[in-house]
Design a protein around this motif. Structure first.
Motif, PDB file in Angstrom:
ATOM      1  N   ASP A 206       0.816  -1.261  -0.089  1.00 27.51           N
ATOM      2  CA  ASP A 206      -0.030   0.109   0.016  1.00 27.51           C
ATOM      3  C   ASP A 206       1.021   1.235  -0.144  1.00 27.51           C
ATOM      4  N   VAL A 207       1.482   1.287  -1.073  1.00 22.62           N
ATOM      5  CA  VAL A 207       2.530   2.678  -1.190  1.00 22.62           C
ATOM      6  C   VAL A 207       2.090   3.125  -2.826  1.00 22.62           C
ATOM      7  N   PRO A 208       2.531   4.400  -2.828  1.00 22.43           N
ATOM      8  CA  PRO A 208       2.287   5.065  -4.261  1.00 22.43           C
ATOM      9  C   PRO A 208       2.798   4.196  -5.282  1.00 22.43           C
ATOM     10  N   LEU A 209       4.283   4.057  -5.043  1.00 21.47           N
ATOM     11  CA  LEU A 209       5.203   3.826  -5.972  1.00 21.47           C
ATOM     12  C   LEU A 209       4.674   2.156  -6.536  1.00 21.47           C
ATOM     13  N   ALA A 210       4.242   1.300  -5.459  1.00 19.37           N
ATOM     14  CA  ALA A 210       3.542  -0.062  -6.055  1.00 19.37           C
ATOM     15  C   ALA A 210       2.434   0.155  -6.953  1.00 19.37           C
ATOM     16  N   ARG A 211       1.640   1.130  -6.627  1.00 21.66           N
ATOM     17  CA  ARG A 211       0.441   1.380  -7.674  1.00 21.66           C
ATOM     18  C   ARG A 211       0.881   1.901  -8.968  1.00 21.66           C
ATOM     19  N   ALA A 212       1.866   2.896  -8.760  1.00 18.37           N
ATOM     20  CA  ALA A 212       2.467   3.235 -10.075  1.00 18.37           C
ATOM     21  C   ALA A 212       3.025   2.445 -11.033  1.00 18.37           C
ATOM     22  N   LEU A 213       3.605   1.287 -10.481  1.00 17.60           N
ATOM     23  CA  LEU A 213       4.266   0.137 -11.195  1.00 17.60           C
ATOM     24  C   LEU A 213       3.032  -0.618 -11.856  1.00 17.60           C
ATOM     25  N   VAL A 214       2.017  -0.787 -11.085  1.00 13.99           N
ATOM     26  CA  VAL A 214       0.901  -1.694 -11.868  1.00 13.99           C
ATOM     27  C   VAL A 214       0.469  -0.912 -12.930  1.00 13.99           C
ATOM     28  N   SER A 215      -0.169   0.503 -12.729  1.00  9.21           N
ATOM     29  CA  SER A 215      -0.546   1.393 -13.692  1.00  9.21           C
ATOM     30  C   SER A 215       0.412   1.366 -14.964  1.00  9.21           C
ATOM     31  N   ASN A 216       1.601   1.403 -14.889  1.00 11.28           N
ATOM     32  CA  ASN A 216       2.727   1.387 -15.838  1.00 11.28           C
ATOM     33  C   ASN A 216       2.436   0.173 -16.583  1.00 11.28           C
ATOM     34  N   PHE A 217       2.395  -0.951 -15.809  1.00 10.67           N
ATOM     35  CA  PHE A 217       2.202  -2.269 -16.577  1.00 10.67           C
ATOM     36  C   PHE A 217       0.837  -2.198 -17.357  1.00 10.67           C
ATOM     37  N   ALA A 218      -0.322  -1.634 -16.809  1.00 13.43           N
ATOM     38  CA  ALA A 218      -1.743  -1.512 -17.356  1.00 13.43           C
ATOM     39  C   ALA A 218      -1.469  -0.956 -18.807  1.00 13.43           C
ATOM     40  N   ARG A 219      -0.727   0.370 -18.861  1.00 14.21           N
ATOM     41  CA  ARG A 219      -0.458   0.921 -19.969  1.00 14.21           C
ATOM     42  C   ARG A 219       0.399   0.276 -20.991  1.00 14.21           C
ATOM     43  N   SER A 220       1.269  -0.488 -20.584  1.00 11.75           N
ATOM     44  CA  SER A 220       2.078  -1.171 -21.472  1.00 11.75           C
ATOM     45  C   SER A 220       1.421  -2.396 -22.232  1.00 11.75           C
ATOM     46  N   ILE A 221       0.211  -2.946 -21.774  1.00  8.79           N
ATOM     47  CA  ILE A 221      -0.391  -3.920 -22.427  1.00  8.79           C
ATOM     48  C   ILE A 221      -1.599  -3.145 -23.078  1.00  8.79           C
TER      49      ILE A 221
END
Length: 261
Positions: A206-221
């Motif tokens: 539950d940290v902003p960086l973890a959420r940002a990494l998942v969001s980046n993965f969503a954009r990449s696919i």
């Protein structure tokens, strides 16, 4: 008295024999007409199949040999009228390259209605065979889509009528399984895009960086799906997730079946 009754019975028997013979003759003639009708329809189906095969080749695409069925009976009456109720065309394993890559269509079923073609066109192959409306339904396998996204371990499928994704992702040193769904967007010109914007993972820190990494993965696919050019000027109108794959629905109007680009 008995002799008179015998004379009365003979004409009746002869009359029944004549009637039976006439009925048998009609049945035979009807059978011959039906055979001739089907033979003529088969010739037309082969001619149209050859035209479709040529179209597929001209689009630098590949498919299994087209299966064509001319609907409506009798066929010969439709020939004389120059208008046909329905022509069904089945294509299997449709493949083509779009900028070096493309999603294959394992199946494409095309239904042409109110088709206009003169007798001379069918006989010589010269002239246009024009359909008032053409509807197509194809299926894109999830395996083909997963290969396009090119992420190890990523799988796609249908869940509650939506396109669902599952994939392993490294987040802050942890190997987590990300899940979620995608929005399927169909543009005005039939372009298909996948947009993943609601992914989550069990155990995600539950940290902003973890959420940002998942969001980046969503954009990449989230990608545009490079569909091969569809025959008969078909334009994609709807894409729906089904258990066997994405079902693509397309249509067109006033289409020249034997010279579509």
């Amino acid at each position: 008295m008995e002799q008179t009754q015998a004379y009365e019975r003979r004409p009746r028997r002869r009359g029944r024999k004549v009637l039976i013979g006439f009925v048998v003759l009609l049945i035979v003639l009807a059978g011959l007409i039906a055979i001739a009708d089907r033979v003529a329809a088969s010739v037309a189906e082969r001619t149209i199949a050859d035209e479709v095969r040529q179209q597929v080749a001209e689009q630098n695409a590949q498919s299994s040999p087209p299966e064509v069925e001319v609907g409506g009976f009798p066929f010969l009456t439709q020939v004389l009228d120059g208008r046909y109720e329905r022509i069904s065309i089945k294509l299997r394993d449709v493949r083509a390259s779009v900028q070096g890559d493309a999603v294959a269509l394992p199946s494409l079923d095309v239904d042409a209605r109110n088709v206009r073609a003169s007798l001379d066109t069918l006989r010589t192959g010269q002239g246009e065979v024009v359909a008032e409306t053409v509807n197509g339904t194809g299926t894109i396998s999830y395996q083909s889509l997963s290969a396009l996204l090119d992420r190890e371990g990523l799988t796609l499928g249908e869940r509650d009528g939506q396109l669902a994704v599952t994939a392993p992702v490294d987040v802050l040193g942890q190997r987590l399984t990300v899940t979620g769904t995608a929005d399927i967007i169909v543009g005005e010109q039939g372009q298909v895009s996948l947009k993943f914007d609601d992914l989550d993972a069990e155990g995600l820190p539950d940290v902003p960086l973890a959420r940002a990494l998942v969001s980046n993965f969503a954009r990449s696919i989230s990608v545009d799906v490079p569909l091969p050019e569809l025959p008969f000027q078909l334009t994609v109108r709807e894409v729906r997730p089904q258990p066997q794959g994405l079902t693509v629905t397309a249509d067109a109007r006033d289409v020249p079946i034997n010279s579509a680009g």
